[in-house]
Write a protein that holds these residues in place. Structure first.
Motif, mmCIF file in Angstrom:
data_model
loop_
_atom_site.group_PDB
_atom_site.id
_atom_site.type_symbol
_atom_site.label_atom_id
_atom_site.label_comp_id
_atom_site.label_asym_id
_atom_site.label_seq_id
_atom_site.Cartn_x
_atom_site.Cartn_y
_atom_site.Cartn_z
ATOM 1 N N VAL A 187 0.539 -1.463 0.268
ATOM 2 C CA VAL A 187 0.154 0.134 0.006
ATOM 3 C C VAL A 187 0.662 1.038 -0.354
ATOM 4 O O VAL A 187 1.571 0.760 0.996
ATOM 5 C CB VAL A 187 -0.769 -0.141 1.007
ATOM 6 N N PRO A 188 0.987 1.839 -0.726
ATOM 7 C CA PRO A 188 1.347 3.264 -0.663
ATOM 8 C C PRO A 188 1.183 3.960 0.275
ATOM 9 O O PRO A 188 0.332 4.096 0.652
ATOM 10 C CB PRO A 188 1.047 4.445 -2.417
ATOM 11 N N ILE A 189 2.135 4.710 0.860
ATOM 12 C CA ILE A 189 1.821 6.051 1.845
ATOM 13 C C ILE A 189 2.604 7.259 1.030
ATOM 14 O O ILE A 189 3.406 7.354 0.096
ATOM 15 C CB ILE A 189 4.035 5.724 2.951
ATOM 16 N N GLN A 190 1.135 7.981 0.948
ATOM 17 C CA GLN A 190 1.172 9.327 0.925
ATOM 18 C C GLN A 190 2.300 10.261 1.556
ATOM 19 O O GLN A 190 1.799 10.275 2.853
ATOM 20 C CB GLN A 190 0.099 10.006 0.313
ATOM 21 N N ARG A 191 2.883 11.142 1.214
ATOM 22 C CA ARG A 191 3.808 12.597 2.281
ATOM 23 C C ARG A 191 3.023 13.272 1.332
ATOM 24 O O ARG A 191 2.738 14.245 0.806
ATOM 25 C CB ARG A 191 4.854 12.405 2.115
ATOM 26 N N THR A 192 2.689 14.355 2.931
ATOM 27 C CA THR A 192 2.413 15.440 3.061
ATOM 28 C C THR A 192 3.304 16.640 3.558
ATOM 29 O O THR A 192 4.436 16.065 4.134
ATOM 30 C CB THR A 192 0.885 15.924 4.156
ATOM 31 N N ALA A 193 2.882 17.581 3.947
ATOM 32 C CA ALA A 193 3.506 18.533 4.583
ATOM 33 C C ALA A 193 4.146 17.956 5.629
ATOM 34 O O ALA A 193 5.749 18.592 6.250
ATOM 35 C CB ALA A 193 3.625 20.540 4.356
ATOM 36 N N SER A 194 3.673 18.362 6.536
ATOM 37 C CA SER A 194 4.051 17.290 7.714
ATOM 38 C C SER A 194 3.643 16.026 8.208
ATOM 39 O O SER A 194 4.346 15.673 9.347
ATOM 40 C CB SER A 194 2.405 18.700 8.554
ATOM 41 N N HIS A 195 3.320 15.431 7.676
ATOM 42 C CA HIS A 195 3.031 14.297 8.222
ATOM 43 C C HIS A 195 2.921 13.039 6.768
ATOM 44 O O HIS A 195 3.232 13.610 5.728
ATOM 45 C CB HIS A 195 2.269 13.606 8.913
ATOM 46 N N CYS A 196 2.504 11.585 6.934
ATOM 47 C CA CYS A 196 2.316 10.957 6.070
ATOM 48 C C CYS A 196 1.207 10.773 5.847
ATOM 49 O O CYS A 196 0.873 10.287 7.289
ATOM 50 C CB CYS A 196 3.542 9.741 5.725
ATOM 51 N N THR A 197 0.558 10.233 5.474
ATOM 52 C CA THR A 197 -0.965 9.067 5.075
ATOM 53 C C THR A 197 -1.043 7.666 4.521
ATOM 54 O O THR A 197 -0.440 7.689 3.396
ATOM 55 C CB THR A 197 -2.111 9.879 4.750
ATOM 56 N N SER A 198 -1.566 6.389 4.827
ATOM 57 C CA SER A 198 -2.036 6.125 4.085
ATOM 58 C C SER A 198 -2.895 4.769 4.714
ATOM 59 O O SER A 198 -3.605 5.873 5.705
ATOM 60 C CB SER A 198 -0.564 4.340 4.928
ATOM 61 N N TYR A 199 -3.217 3.520 4.421
ATOM 62 C CA TYR A 199 -4.007 2.843 4.983
ATOM 63 C C TYR A 199 -4.441 1.752 4.827
ATOM 64 O O TYR A 199 -3.304 0.774 4.663
ATOM 65 C CB TYR A 199 -5.621 3.144 4.085
ATOM 66 N N VAL A 200 -5.159 0.749 5.848
ATOM 67 C CA VAL A 200 -4.969 -0.195 6.178
ATOM 68 C C VAL A 200 -5.936 -0.986 5.401
ATOM 69 O O VAL A 200 -6.901 -0.876 5.619
ATOM 70 C CB VAL A 200 -5.095 -1.247 7.910
#
Lengths: 257, 720
Positions: B265-278
């Motif tokens: 599953v990809p992790i998306q980077r943003t300016a302050s943090h990263c997001t992903s999902y289960v």
């Protein structure tokens, strides 16, 4: 608060209960060890489930019951710290609210009693009453030497706040009497001496500490608040509604109680 | 005067109430919380309620207990009347190998097993055909051969399309649903059907009034009703319905997929943090469109501290690189009133320069099970309340993640032993609760660790060639020592009237070379590919069934493409089929590896000879017994034809038991002397029934052992 309408007391109790429910849940959440409380409650539930699951085994049932008691103690110990933190402000709040919501003011034309408790039997016969305009006595005073008490029956001609003075040995001892409607601040007794005793019982300054009059009280009727077609003492209504609000907000806020 | 008295009494009462209020809160909180707000009110109410309910239950138990006993007597179910033992404790160590046990005992690593061997019993325990856990444990619990319990492998094949399905349980959606536009509202819960037949022996014990605690025995999902408590083991699915699908979240996402066992599953980077999902289960409202539910999470990497804060729903926690989180509850929401509850653990693999997080398969939440994983349902909840969340997935140790190098050795072991410790706690609770009766618990750790670390036990395993010999960890030695220590602690809990039995379903051998049996069948003309094809895809893609006579899928089963049975069968039942089986047996038995000359297949067994019972028709036609060091290749198991028959096994999964069952017997240790010299796993059930004085049902295949005297408790204490 003195001129608010008849339905206002229930509204005030409901509003205060909701706010207190919310505030207390938040305070409890911040001041308690949420994880430990969660674990303690789970352990309790586990023992209850064990009682059901292993009910044929009497030794297990006995042991589980013992553990339930221990786990309950542990849970209460965890709840104790946040309890200590909320108990002082809650006590002040409840005592203060009780002055407004606990009793009804006297009505015009309604007979009421004023009783003065003396320091000794000698002062009982020396006590006399000085009434302000608007109040009058409807019967001779009753002396109760065995109880060191003198009781007067009075009536008010009009609404207002009056100071009833009792004279003993040339000294005056005043007591505030409130006649009217709404939510005035009431103090049914004036006493002397200790702060904490006065804090809980009286909203008036202390009587002079001169060994004549120990207390003066006025008999206000208890106030009942109508809610859900039932007459309630305000503190029970507050208890139930604040619990309900707490249940509601703890779920919303995800706080373990 | 009367009024005056009344007035002062009211005041005094008020004063006393207020005064006692503080005192009660401080010294006896039970009756004063009404004044201290809802928090305290809850505390008191729930405490009081708990005590009250506990009191009622205990009274109920006391009152009802004699009647229940009387009821039993009236029904001639007098438990323990003819029993030779008060309690049987059976510890199942999946895959414990007798040769390794013998070796480590000789090296002085296993003092408790040594004592059992010396004063009680140590035997090799004959396993089933094939030597696969679901098969062997099904035989263990039912006392019958696979022909009567219908489990022949993890997988069975669909005769209509040659595709596999899980052999132990079938999970289907609700029977009825209501379609509104693009939404489908399920009317009812999932339907779960157990495929294992036969009756576990604890059912007979329960009927006789003997209490049983059964923990994590394989193929007990879905749990069946009986008089006792049971927590299901191997074959319990994850929340996706699979046998374990891990999730690997990474900023290195390239779109490459794992072949099985996990998703990237990809992790998306943003300016302050990263997001992903289960990723979670399929959306039940999407009407079978395949849309999956997800739980999003945020990662806040802190490269200076080599850690990250992860936020999932309302949970927030900090992980150092190389650390696991606790079990985190996750809720997959499909819509109002439709959600699935699971638990998973997060493992922070890297925070710089890339961010990588491994997430275990989403286990069914034992404290709030969406599918039944225990009997009664409250038993899994009880364990979750008592010990906290725990792994419920049948194959909870994520071997695929190690195989795919998503986890390293240390991370995998940490996961294994965390699960193992949970099981130990459950075992000791069950021992305490079952002072009389049966307490059976199976530990998977032995199997998983041996599968994944056998490479370090051998001189020259292909999967460990890059690790210098002097740097190879003693993982399996440590594992056996750990299990021995567990036995020591159990022995302290038992007395002379308790039978302690340690059994394994099979042993272990090296898995250094892969055999693609489908490739052999292809090269020898038994399996034919479509014109122009030299290899097939998974699950027989490009196989020409109209010219194929035999095929294999799963670990040991070899199937004829039988006319009237398989959809496109061409082999006539009867003489042609028998002749084909003989031909296959003749050619496969003794098949040698051209690279070394070693025998890759040491036996091929006709199912008509090794099975008997009403479900024999579902069995493979032949069972292939691989030699020591060999096993079915990863491709062959998945119905793929490759050009190579033999190849090195380079995966961490380096030991196995899905070979000739004669080479991988299990172990039998007992604190009583057992006189039989050649015991089998099928004998366990009748032996336990006999020891409890229960008449043996006529359909059992196993024979009860002659069990002698136990080791005295004092001798056990000395050993431990």
């Amino acid at each position: 608060m003195g001129s608010v309408g008849v339905n206002v007391p229930s509204g005030i109790v409901i509003g205060i209960s909701l706010v207190i429910g919310l505030v207390m849940v938040i305070v409890f959440g911040y001041t308690s060890d949420q994880k430990a409380i969660h674990v303690a409650k789970d352990r309790l539930k586990a023992q209850l489930l064990a009682l059901r699951l292993f009910q044929d085994q009497i030794h297990v049932v006995l042991r589980c019951y013992g553990r339930v008691v221990l786990a309950t103690g542990h849970y209460l110990r965890l709840a104790f710290k946040p309890l200590l933190l909320v108990i002082v402000p809650m006590t002040f709040l409840i005592v203060h609210l009780d002055r407004y919501l606990g009793s009804l003011p006297l009505s015009t034309g309604q007979c009421f009693l004023v009783a003065a408790r003396m320091d000794g039997p000698n002062f009982v016969n020396q006590a006399s009453l000085l009434l302000p305009d608007g109040l009058s006595s409807t019967a001779p005073p009753v002396h109760v030497p065995a109880e060191y008490e003198v009781v007067w029956r009075l009536v008010a001609d009009k609404d207002g706040e009056y100071d009833v003075n009792i004279r003993v040995a040339d000294q005056l001892f005043a007591k505030r009497v409130v006649v009217g409607s709404g939510l005035p601040r009431l103090s049914s007794i004036r006493i002397r001496g200790r702060f904490w005793k006065r804090f809980f019982l009286s909203a008036e300054p202390a009587l002079p500490d001169n060994k004549f009059v120990e207390a003066i009280d006025v008999q206000y009727a208890a106030r009942n608040i109508k809610f859900a077609s039932t007459e309630w003492n305000w503190i029970w209504l507050f208890f139930i509604l604040s619990l309900a609000a707490g249940f509601l907000f703890k779920g919303v806020l995800g706080i373990e109680i | 005067m009367k009024w005056g008295h009344k007035s002062s009494r009211i005041e005094r009462t008020r004063f006393l109430i207020c005064l006692t209020f503080l005192g009660l809160v401080l010294f006896c909180p039970l009756s004063s919380h009404a004044y201290a707000g809802p928090g305290a009110g809850f505390a008191v109410l729930s405490s009081f309620w708990t005590l009250f309910v506990a009191f009622l239950y205990s009274i109920y138990a006391f009152v009802v207990w004699p009647f229940r006993q009387l009821f039993r007597l009236l029904r001639h179910r007098r438990a323990y009347g003819k029993a030779q033992i008060k309690r049987a404790v059976i510890l199942g160590f999946d895959g414990m190998d007798p040769e390794l046990a013998d070796r480590f005992i000789a090296e002085g690593r296993l003092p408790n097993l040594a004592k059992l061997r010396q004063q009680g019993t140590f035997r090799k325990l004959r396993t089933t055909y094939p030597a696969i856990s679901p098969v062997a444990w099904s035989t263990f619990m039912t006392g019958v051969n696979p022909g009567k319990h219908n489990i022949y492998d993890f997988l069975a094949r669909d005769l209509n399309n040659y595709l596999p399905y899980l052999s132990s349980a079938e999970i289907k959606g609700p029977k009825r649903s209501w379609k509104i536009g693009k939404y489908t509202i399920p009317l009812g819960g999932a339907r779960i059907k157990g495929m294992r037949r036969g009756i576990p022996f604890w059912h007979f014990l329960g009927e006789a009034g003997i209490f049983c605690s059964v923990l994590r025995v394989p193929v007990t999902f879905p749990p069946e009703k009986f008089s006792g408590v049971l927590l299901s083991g191997m074959c319990v699915p994850d929340l996706k319905g699979s046998q374990g699908t891990f999730c690997f979240c990474t900023t290195r996402y390239s779109g490459n997929k794992f072949r099985e066992g996990g998703v990237r599953v990809p992790i998306q980077r943003t300016a302050s943090h990263c997001t992903s999902y289960v990723p979670g289960p399929e959306n039940p409202l999407a009407g079978g469109s395949g849309d999956e539910l997800r739980v999003d999470f945020e990662i806040y990497p802190d490269s200076t501290k080599n850690q990250a804060r992860i936020t999932v729903d309302s949970e927030s926690f900090i992980l150092k690189v190389g650390d696991y989180s606790e079990w985190i509850p996750v809720r997959f929401k499909a819509g109002v009133g439709f959600s699935a509850h699971g638990i998973c653990r997060f493992y922070l693999k890297e925070v710089t320069p890339e961010v990588e997080v491994y997430v275990t398969p989403v286990n069914i939440d034992p404290g709030r099970p969406d599918l039944p994983i225990s009997h009664p349902v409250t038993y899994s909840i009880y364990l979750a309340k008592l010990f906290g969340p725990y792994a419920t997935l049948g194959l909870a140790e994520d071997t695929w993640a190690l195989n795919e190098k998503v986890l390293d050795d240390q991370a995998f072991l940490a996961q294994c032993y965390a699960n193992h410790e949970d099981r130990e706690r459950m075992l000791f609770d069950a021992l305490e609760k079952t002072q009389q009766g049966l307490c059976a618990c199976v530990f998977d750790t032995t199997d998983r660790v041996q599968h994944m670390f056998w490479r370090y036990l051998e001189e020259d395993h292909p999967a460990a060639r890059e690790v210098p010999r002097d740097q190879r960890p003693t993982v399996i030695q440590d594992l056996y020592a750990r299990m021995d220590a567990l036995i020591g602690r159990v022995m302290k809990q038992i007395d002379d009237q308790t039978l302690l039995m340690i059994v394994s379903d099979h042993g272990f051998k090296s898995f250094a070379r892969c055999v693609n049996l489908n490739a052999w069948l292809h090269q020898n003309g038994f399996l034919v590919l479509k014109a122009g094809k030299t290899e097939s895809g998974d699950w027989f893609d490009d196989v020409d069934w109209s010219r194929t006579r035999a095929y294999t899928m799963g670990l040991n089963g070899l199937y004829l493409n039988l006319k009237g049975r398989e959809r496109e069968g061409i082999v006539e039942p009867g003489i042609e089929a028998e002749s084909l089986k003989d031909e296959l047996r003749g050619k496969l038995d003794g098949l040698a590896d051209p690279a070394s000359g070693r025998i890759g297949i040491t036996g091929v067994f006709d199912c008509d000879a090794v099975y008997a019972g009403p479900y024999v028709d579902n069995a493979p036609d032949l069972i292939v017994g691989y030699g020591d060091g060999f096993r079915a290749s990863w491709d062959s198991v998945m119905g793929k034809v490759t050009s190579q028959i033999f190849e090195d096994n380079l995966k961490a999964w380096s030991g196995d038991h899905c070979i000739d069952p004669r080479l991988v017997p299990g172990v039998l240790f007992c604190n009583h002397r057992i006189r039989d010299s050649n015991p089998a796993i099928v004998d366990v059930a009748p032996t336990v029934l006999k020891l409890f004085g229960i008449p043996l049902p006529g359909h059992l295949d196993g024979k009860p052992w002659t069990v002698g005297t136990p080791i005295s408790a004092s001798a056990v204490a000395t050993a431990t």
